[in-house]
Design a protein around this motif. Structure first.
Motif, mmCIF file in Angstrom:
data_model
loop_
_atom_site.group_PDB
_atom_site.id
_atom_site.type_symbol
_atom_site.label_atom_id
_atom_site.label_comp_id
_atom_site.label_asym_id
_atom_site.label_seq_id
_atom_site.Cartn_x
_atom_site.Cartn_y
_atom_site.Cartn_z
ATOM 1 N N PHE A 195 0.885 -1.163 0.000
ATOM 2 C CA PHE A 195 0.000 0.000 0.000
ATOM 3 C C PHE A 195 0.924 1.214 0.000
ATOM 4 C CE2 PHE A 195 -2.291 3.394 2.284
ATOM 5 C CZ PHE A 195 -3.449 3.474 1.513
ATOM 6 N N VAL A 196 0.996 1.910 -1.125
ATOM 7 C CA VAL A 196 1.943 3.013 -1.301
ATOM 8 C C VAL A 196 1.176 4.335 -1.333
ATOM 9 C CG1 VAL A 196 3.716 4.010 -2.779
ATOM 10 C CG2 VAL A 196 3.513 1.518 -2.566
ATOM 11 N N THR A 197 1.591 5.259 -0.496
ATOM 12 C CA THR A 197 0.926 6.566 -0.394
ATOM 13 C C THR A 197 1.790 7.656 -0.998
ATOM 14 O OG1 THR A 197 -0.190 5.913 1.652
ATOM 15 C CG2 THR A 197 -0.020 8.253 1.216
ATOM 16 N N MET A 198 1.154 8.540 -1.741
ATOM 17 C CA MET A 198 1.865 9.686 -2.320
ATOM 18 C C MET A 198 0.966 10.912 -2.240
ATOM 19 S SD MET A 198 3.411 10.106 -6.156
ATOM 20 C CE MET A 198 3.786 11.730 -6.843
ATOM 21 N N ASN A 199 1.465 11.961 -1.628
ATOM 22 C CA ASN A 199 0.725 13.215 -1.517
ATOM 23 C C ASN A 199 1.138 14.119 -2.672
ATOM 24 O OD1 ASN A 199 -0.235 15.845 -0.837
ATOM 25 N ND2 ASN A 199 -0.366 15.231 1.312
ATOM 26 N N CYS A 200 0.246 14.299 -3.632
ATOM 27 C CA CYS A 200 0.575 15.064 -4.841
ATOM 28 C C CYS A 200 0.825 16.539 -4.552
ATOM 29 C CB CYS A 200 -0.552 14.929 -5.865
ATOM 30 S SG CYS A 200 -0.872 13.224 -6.375
ATOM 31 N N GLY A 201 0.300 17.028 -3.422
ATOM 32 C CA GLY A 201 0.489 18.436 -3.093
ATOM 33 C C GLY A 201 1.732 18.707 -2.277
ATOM 34 N N ALA A 202 2.438 17.654 -1.856
ATOM 35 C CA ALA A 202 3.610 17.832 -0.988
ATOM 36 C C ALA A 202 4.923 17.629 -1.724
ATOM 37 C CB ALA A 202 3.520 16.857 0.186
ATOM 38 N N ILE A 203 4.862 17.384 -3.021
ATOM 39 C CA ILE A 203 6.073 17.112 -3.799
ATOM 40 C C ILE A 203 6.248 18.221 -4.833
ATOM 41 C CG2 ILE A 203 7.240 15.448 -5.331
ATOM 42 C CD1 ILE A 203 5.493 13.272 -4.070
ATOM 43 N N ALA A 204 7.496 18.678 -4.986
ATOM 44 C CA ALA A 204 7.774 19.728 -5.977
ATOM 45 C C ALA A 204 7.375 19.261 -7.376
ATOM 46 C CB ALA A 204 9.268 20.066 -5.938
ATOM 47 N N PRO A 205 6.752 20.128 -8.172
ATOM 48 C CA PRO A 205 6.271 19.738 -9.505
ATOM 49 C C PRO A 205 7.333 19.072 -10.378
ATOM 50 C CG PRO A 205 5.447 21.913 -8.930
ATOM 51 C CD PRO A 205 6.418 21.537 -7.859
ATOM 52 N N ASN A 206 8.594 19.511 -10.277
ATOM 53 C CA ASN A 206 9.649 18.946 -11.123
ATOM 54 C C ASN A 206 10.095 17.561 -10.663
ATOM 55 O OD1 ASN A 206 10.753 20.214 -8.810
ATOM 56 N ND2 ASN A 206 12.790 20.180 -9.732
ATOM 57 N N THR A 233 6.428 0.442 -7.443
ATOM 58 C CA THR A 233 6.575 -0.092 -6.073
ATOM 59 C C THR A 233 5.283 -0.728 -5.595
ATOM 60 O OG1 THR A 233 8.211 1.605 -5.551
ATOM 61 C CG2 THR A 233 7.155 0.517 -3.682
ATOM 62 N N ALA A 234 4.157 -0.184 -6.058
ATOM 63 C CA ALA A 234 2.835 -0.671 -5.622
ATOM 64 C C ALA A 234 2.342 -1.847 -6.453
ATOM 65 C CB ALA A 234 1.822 0.460 -5.672
ATOM 66 N N ASP A 235 3.196 -2.436 -7.283
ATOM 67 C CA ASP A 235 2.778 -3.537 -8.161
ATOM 68 C C ASP A 235 2.042 -4.624 -7.376
ATOM 69 O OD1 ASP A 235 2.553 -4.953 -10.538
ATOM 70 O OD2 ASP A 235 4.415 -6.067 -10.158
ATOM 71 N N ARG A 236 0.888 -5.036 -7.875
ATOM 72 C CA ARG A 236 -0.019 -6.026 -7.288
ATOM 73 C C ARG A 236 -0.730 -5.514 -6.032
ATOM 74 N NH1 ARG A 236 0.502 -10.629 -9.995
ATOM 75 N NH2 ARG A 236 2.463 -11.055 -11.084
ATOM 76 N N GLY A 237 -0.446 -4.262 -5.674
ATOM 77 C CA GLY A 237 -1.076 -3.676 -4.500
ATOM 78 C C GLY A 237 -1.905 -2.453 -4.838
ATOM 79 N N VAL A 238 -1.859 -1.465 -3.960
ATOM 80 C CA VAL A 238 -2.687 -0.252 -4.094
ATOM 81 C C VAL A 238 -1.799 0.983 -4.049
ATOM 82 C CG1 VAL A 238 -4.447 1.163 -2.963
ATOM 83 C CG2 VAL A 238 -4.760 -1.308 -3.111
ATOM 84 N N LEU A 239 -2.032 1.912 -4.972
ATOM 85 C CA LEU A 239 -1.382 3.219 -4.954
ATOM 86 C C LEU A 239 -2.414 4.247 -4.527
ATOM 87 C CD1 LEU A 239 0.976 5.158 -5.617
ATOM 88 C CD2 LEU A 239 0.033 5.311 -7.944
ATOM 89 N N PHE A 240 -2.139 4.940 -3.426
ATOM 90 C CA PHE A 240 -3.051 5.961 -2.924
ATOM 91 C C PHE A 240 -2.490 7.331 -3.250
ATOM 92 C CE2 PHE A 240 -4.364 8.655 0.844
ATOM 93 C CZ PHE A 240 -5.638 8.912 0.344
ATOM 94 N N LEU A 241 -3.169 8.057 -4.126
ATOM 95 C CA LEU A 241 -2.761 9.401 -4.533
ATOM 96 C C LEU A 241 -3.594 10.423 -3.780
ATOM 97 C CD1 LEU A 241 -2.455 8.799 -8.390
ATOM 98 C CD2 LEU A 241 -0.609 8.868 -6.693
ATOM 99 N N ASP A 242 -3.017 10.969 -2.730
ATOM 100 C CA ASP A 242 -3.726 11.962 -1.919
ATOM 101 C C ASP A 242 -3.590 13.333 -2.572
ATOM 102 O OD1 ASP A 242 -5.239 12.920 0.119
ATOM 103 O OD2 ASP A 242 -3.684 12.779 1.662
ATOM 104 N N GLU A 243 -4.594 14.170 -2.389
ATOM 105 C CA GLU A 243 -4.651 15.515 -2.968
ATOM 106 C C GLU A 243 -4.375 15.459 -4.479
ATOM 107 O OE1 GLU A 243 -6.035 17.536 -1.282
ATOM 108 O OE2 GLU A 243 -5.668 16.934 0.773
ATOM 109 N N ILE A 244 -5.110 14.600 -5.172
ATOM 110 C CA ILE A 244 -4.933 14.411 -6.614
ATOM 111 C C ILE A 244 -5.228 15.695 -7.382
ATOM 112 C CG2 ILE A 244 -7.322 13.637 -6.964
ATOM 113 C CD1 ILE A 244 -4.187 12.264 -8.750
ATOM 114 N N GLY A 245 -6.015 16.591 -6.798
ATOM 115 C CA GLY A 245 -6.337 17.860 -7.451
ATOM 116 C C GLY A 245 -5.132 18.753 -7.636
#
Length: 446
Positions: A195-206, A233-245
């Motif tokens: 279960f891999v989490t990524m916050n789209c609003g917390a990472i620099a655009p580049n 990394t999330a292969d066969r699992g779940v990728l959670f994209l927080d703040e996708i907007g």
């Protein structure tokens, strides 16, 4: 009739011997001689009442003792009168124990004390919402709630965990969107995969493209080695994209391509890699409006929004607040001071009326802080840092109403007849003696 079970912590065995000899009817005590044994006994069983024998010759370590008694058991201290006056033992006993019993043991007095302690513990355990033990039956998917909105959410999750389509979770910040995503992963067929989490609003655009898709060595300045991206990394699992907007428009195209083709290309490579990932996205913004404003791709929105969940804000499910507060209290029991036993009625009413702009995240923060900082047995509204509610006042009694009316009538009549007591008594139909008594009782100044 089944015996009530209690725990006795007695280092010398003297109190244990006295208890055995006096044969308390209806009670059965497990005797332990160390704090470590007491901990194990509490873990193995669930006594509602505990006794601790204090001895000046063999004192208990204060910190370890306070840690032991910070639970739902009602504790009674057994000690000599000299220890009760002791500057170290006395305050600790008065602050942390339900009651104390001075030596020598008195059968009748001890029976009453034990009965009160058992009754209190039993009521706390039984009354819904008052005991930190309660609420366990109101938890599903690792979330607490029995409001209609939460029951609807649980029902939707039940259906979603059985399929593999993308999910878009909406809701204000702090409502628990990541908790919902985690639950979908944990209760689905993908539970054993990452279960891999990524916050789209917390990472620099580049850096977002590299974080999502990975890169090869030398793909750009500073890329000294291959990096596996979050999708891979999330292969066969779940990728959670927080703040996708907050995902930039140019990267929305790449994510859309992955959702359509189920393949990725690392930055700096031309090789297509097939990846089996379920994508769950979350946002606190209105994506439909973002689509209308051109800030979010319409085709990506429909790809992500195959299944939609809405997590309600805390202010829309206030009936769950006591359950949540007690759950937080229980989970953080190890952080609290030993004398803290729960929440005052004032605190519960204050939590009901507070709007909770930060939702469950704010509730967790305030309860944790109050548990550590309060100096009371029961957490107050002030401990939580929120305004105490205006409690409904108790109305006047019938006697008070009658007295007020009588006073107003007598004062009005005295003014009308210029303090002529005989005339006032005649007009009111009472004797002069009775009128004087009423004037005295109502403290009327002539």
């Amino acid at each position: 009739m089944a015996k009530r079970k209690g725990l006795l912590l007695d280092q010398t065995g003297e109190v244990a011997a006295d208890l055995t000899s006096m044969s308390l009817i209806g009670w059965e005590f497990q005797v332990v001689s160390s704090i470590d044994e007491a901990r194990k006994a509490l873990t193995a069983g669930s006594p509602l009442v505990g006794l601790v024998a204090f001895s000046s010759a063999h004192p208990w370590p204060a910190r370890e003792m306070e840690a032991l008694i910070s639970n739902d058991v009602e504790w009674i201290a057994i000690l000599g009168k000299d220890l009760l006056r002791n500057q170290e033992h006395g305050p600790m006993v008065l602050r942390n124990f339900h009651d104390f019993h001075t030596l020598p043991l008195d059968r009748e007095r001890l029976t009453v004390t034990l009965g009160h302690a058992y009754g209190k513990a039993f009521m706390l355990q039984s009354i819904e919402g008052c005991s930190p033990r309660s609420g366990e039956g109101d938890s599903r998917f690792g979330m607490v709630g029995r409001h209609a909105r939460m029951l609807q959410l649980f029902n939707q999750i039940d259906k979603i965990v059985g399929v593999d389509a993308p999910v878009l979770i909406g809701g204000e910040s702090g409502t628990g969107k990541e908790l919902v995503a985690n639950a979908i992963h944990r209760y689905s067929a993908r539970t054993d995969a990452p279960f891999v989490t990524m916050n789209c609003g917390a990472i620099a655009p580049n850096l977002i493209q590299s974080e999502l898709f990975g890169h090869e060595r030398g793909a750009f300045t500073g890329a000294h080695q291959r990096k596996i991206g979050n999708i891979e990394t999330a292969d066969r699992g779940v990728l959670f994209l927080d703040e996708i907007g907050d995902l930039p428009l140019d990267l929305q195209v790449n994510l859309l391509r992955f959702l359509q083709e189920k393949t990725i290309v690392r930055v700096g490579s031309t090789e297509r890699i097939r990846v089996d990932v379920r994508v769950i996205a979350a946002t606190h913004v209105d994506l439909e409006r973002a689509v209308e404003q051109g800030r979010f791709r319409e085709d990506l929105f429909y790809r992500l929004n195959v299944l939609h969940l809405k997590v309600p804000p805390l202010r829309e499910r206030t009936s769950d607040i006591p359950l949540l507060a007690n759950s937080i209290f229980t989970q953080n029991r190890h952080q609290k001071s030993s004398q803290v036993k729960g929440f005052s009625s004032e605190a519960v009413h204050a939590m009901w009326e507070y709007p909770w702009p930060g939702n469950v995240r704010e509730l967790i923060n305030r309860v944790q802080c109050a548990m550590i900082m309060t100096e009371s047995r029961l957490i107050t509204a002030a401990d939580l840092g929120i305004a105490a509610p205006e409690m409904p006042g108790i109305g006047p009694t019938l006697d008070e109403v009658r007295a007020t009316v009588e006073k107003e009538v007598i004062i009005s009549s005295l003014q009308k007849y210029r303090n002529n007591v005989s005339e006032v008594a005649r007009q009111l139909g009472i004797s002069r003696v009775t009128l004087y008594r009423m004037i005295d009782r109502l403290k009327i100044v002539l």
